[in-house]
Design a protein around this motif. Structure first.
Motif, PDB file in Angstrom:
ATOM      1  N   ALA A  55      11.978   4.101 -21.458  1.00 21.94           N
ATOM      2  CA  ALA A  55      11.000   4.448 -22.485  1.00 21.94           C
ATOM      3  C   ALA A  55       9.637   3.863 -22.149  1.00 21.94           C
ATOM      4  CB  ALA A  55      11.475   3.951 -23.845  1.00 21.94           C
ATOM      5  N   TYR A  59       4.951   8.606 -26.733  1.00 22.51           N
ATOM      6  CA  TYR A  59       5.021   7.730 -27.898  1.00 22.51           C
ATOM      7  C   TYR A  59       5.024   8.558 -29.172  1.00 22.51           C
ATOM      8  CZ  TYR A  59       3.903   3.753 -30.937  1.00 22.51           C
ATOM      9  OH  TYR A  59       3.934   2.788 -31.910  1.00 22.51           O
ATOM     10  N   GLY A  86       5.745   6.904 -32.248  1.00 22.79           N
ATOM     11  CA  GLY A  86       5.940   5.778 -33.157  1.00 22.79           C
ATOM     12  C   GLY A  86       6.851   4.760 -32.485  1.00 22.79           C
ATOM     13  N   ASP A  87       7.626   5.263 -31.520  1.00 23.62           N
ATOM     14  CA  ASP A  87       8.430   4.456 -30.604  1.00 23.62           C
ATOM     15  C   ASP A  87       8.194   4.971 -29.191  1.00 23.62           C
ATOM     16  OD1 ASP A  87       9.901   2.745 -32.479  1.00 23.62           O
ATOM     17  OD2 ASP A  87      10.866   4.611 -33.124  1.00 23.62           O
ATOM     18  N   TYR A  88       8.420   4.123 -28.212  1.00 23.34           N
ATOM     19  CA  TYR A  88       8.323   4.553 -26.821  1.00 23.34           C
ATOM     20  C   TYR A  88       9.520   5.432 -26.484  1.00 23.34           C
ATOM     21  CZ  TYR A  88       4.921   0.789 -26.775  1.00 23.34           C
ATOM     22  OH  TYR A  88       3.852  -0.032 -27.067  1.00 23.34           O
ATOM     23  N   LYS A  89       9.272   6.505 -25.729  1.00 30.50           N
ATOM     24  CA  LYS A  89      10.302   7.515 -25.462  1.00 30.50           C
ATOM     25  C   LYS A  89      10.683   7.550 -23.978  1.00 30.50           C
ATOM     26  CE  LYS A  89      11.464   9.637 -28.402  1.00 30.50           C
ATOM     27  NZ  LYS A  89      12.439   9.314 -29.481  1.00 30.50           N
ATOM     28  N   ASP A 141       5.399  -0.087 -22.183  1.00 34.07           N
ATOM     29  CA  ASP A 141       6.390  -0.097 -23.268  1.00 34.07           C
ATOM     30  C   ASP A 141       6.270  -1.377 -24.093  1.00 34.07           C
ATOM     31  OD1 ASP A 141       7.401  -2.047 -21.602  1.00 34.07           O
ATOM     32  OD2 ASP A 141       9.445  -1.255 -21.559  1.00 34.07           O
ATOM     33  N   ARG A 165       4.778  13.987 -30.158  1.00 38.35           N
ATOM     34  CA  ARG A 165       4.379  12.757 -29.479  1.00 38.35           C
ATOM     35  C   ARG A 165       3.061  12.891 -28.745  1.00 38.35           C
ATOM     36  NH1 ARG A 165       9.442  12.407 -25.558  1.00 38.35           N
ATOM     37  NH2 ARG A 165      10.362  13.121 -27.516  1.00 38.35           N
TER      38      ARG A 165
END
Length: 344
Positions: A158, A126, A128-131, A178, A108
């Motif tokens: 996230a 991140y 590819g998605d918010y973590k 986000d 990430r």
């Protein structure tokens, strides 16, 4: 014949006078331009001689922190458009990097990192998605283990480009993005069961991402970053972790707003390096909490860059990686109290 010769002599003399005047004007003009282009003699010395570059590949948006007398750096986004999870340890005495166990979560960028005692922590970001997940690193065993994720009143903590700092045996994480800008803040207390989070007083400066934070004594300072009005900020707020958890506005770095600067503390002073305004920056500013005042220091000699990382060890601020048209892997040292020395 004599009249023609006299006329020619007079004409040549006038031509020479005009030429000399033009040359003099050019010298004065160029001198004035050069005076504007030369930075005043600020205090602070940048150097690269004797320091190794970061051992991993070039990258931006990585994380950096310290545990004891060692520095750690990793993760980020590479020139190959890949997110990374490699992790490295820097020894400032022996001046070399050692690769350690890869980060336990997904590869990430734009994560946050901090240390509490002899453990390091990395989370959010991140991929590819918010973590929202967090991972604890133990340098003694060179192992990662997952701890409790960052919570949120909206159901998920996230986010990317949040901000984090440590005060005593607790850490604080907040702000970020986000898909929407955030201003919430949370306190983390580690324990053998994965630790626990609790929400604290929200940041009073408004929603933002790419903010900066440093710690001086028993207070933290948070500011700068990009707000939800698409404006870069130059403000600063002091956080007191006492029972009331108060935020107090402090002196702004007037006329020098930015997002994503490096923020570190050293010898009871805070430092802001670079970041982004309309373009990448290279200026350096020192904050003194006693006088609540900013002082400009020698600008970074490696040129303008953004999304760099750094940390302070043994009276030296280390600064490197990031991007400036190309992705970078250089690392520099900065002594903010030393006189500037060229070509070191």
């Amino acid at each position: 014949m004599r009249i023609t010769t006299s006329y020619n002599l007079m004409l040549n003399l006038k031509t020479r006078i005009v030429t000399i005047a033009m040359l003099a004007s050019s010298v004065l003009f160029l001198g004035a331009c050069n005076d504007e282009d030369v930075e005043p003699e600020y205090i602070g010395n940048w150097y690269q001689t004797g320091l190794p570059d970061f051992e991993g590949i070039t990258r931006r948006s990585a994380v950096g922190f310290t545990i004891g007398e060692l520095g750690y750096a990793g993760l980020g986004y590479s020139a190959n458009q890949e997110r990374l999870k490699d992790f490295w340890e820097y020894n400032p005495v022996q001046k070399f990097w050692t690769q350690k166990a890869a980060f336990g979560g997904t590869a990430r960028q734009d994560a946050v990192a901090f240390s509490i005692g002899n453990k390091g922590y990395v989370g959010t970001g991140y991929d590819g998605d918010y973590k929202s997940d967090f991972w604890e690193y133990d340098p003694a065993s060179n192992k990662w283990k997952q701890v409790d994720s960052l919570p949120s009143t909206s159901g998920s903590g996230a986010r990317q480009q949040a901000v984090a700092f440590t005060l005593g045996n607790k850490a604080y994480v907040g702000l970020g993005f986000d898909g929407n800008y955030k201003q919430d803040f949370y306190e983390y207390t580690p324990d053998d069961k994965g630790g626990n989070w609790k929400q604290i007083t929200s940041f009073i400066g408004g929603k933002r991402q790419g903010a900066a934070a440093f710690v001086i004594g028993d207070k933290a300072y948070v500011g700068f970053g990009r707000g939800n009005t698409a404006v870069n900020h130059s403000d600063l707020y002091e956080f007191n972790p006492g029972a009331e958890q108060v935020w107090v506005a402090k002196a702004e770095l007037t006329d020098h707003p930015r997002t994503n600067p490096l923020a570190v503390s050293l010898n009871n002073k805070g430092y802001i390096i670079g970041g982004i305004q309309a373009s990448s920056l290279k200026d350096v500013w020192e904050y003194d909490p006693v006088g609540d005042a900013w002082t400009q220091k020698t600008s970074f000699e490696g040129g303008q860059r953004s999304y760099a990382i750094g940390f302070s060890l043994k009276n030296v601020i280390y600064y490197g990686t990031g991007t400036s048209g190309s992705f970078l892997d250089d690392f520099w040292g900065f002594d903010p109290s030393a006189t500037q020395v060229d070509d070191d």
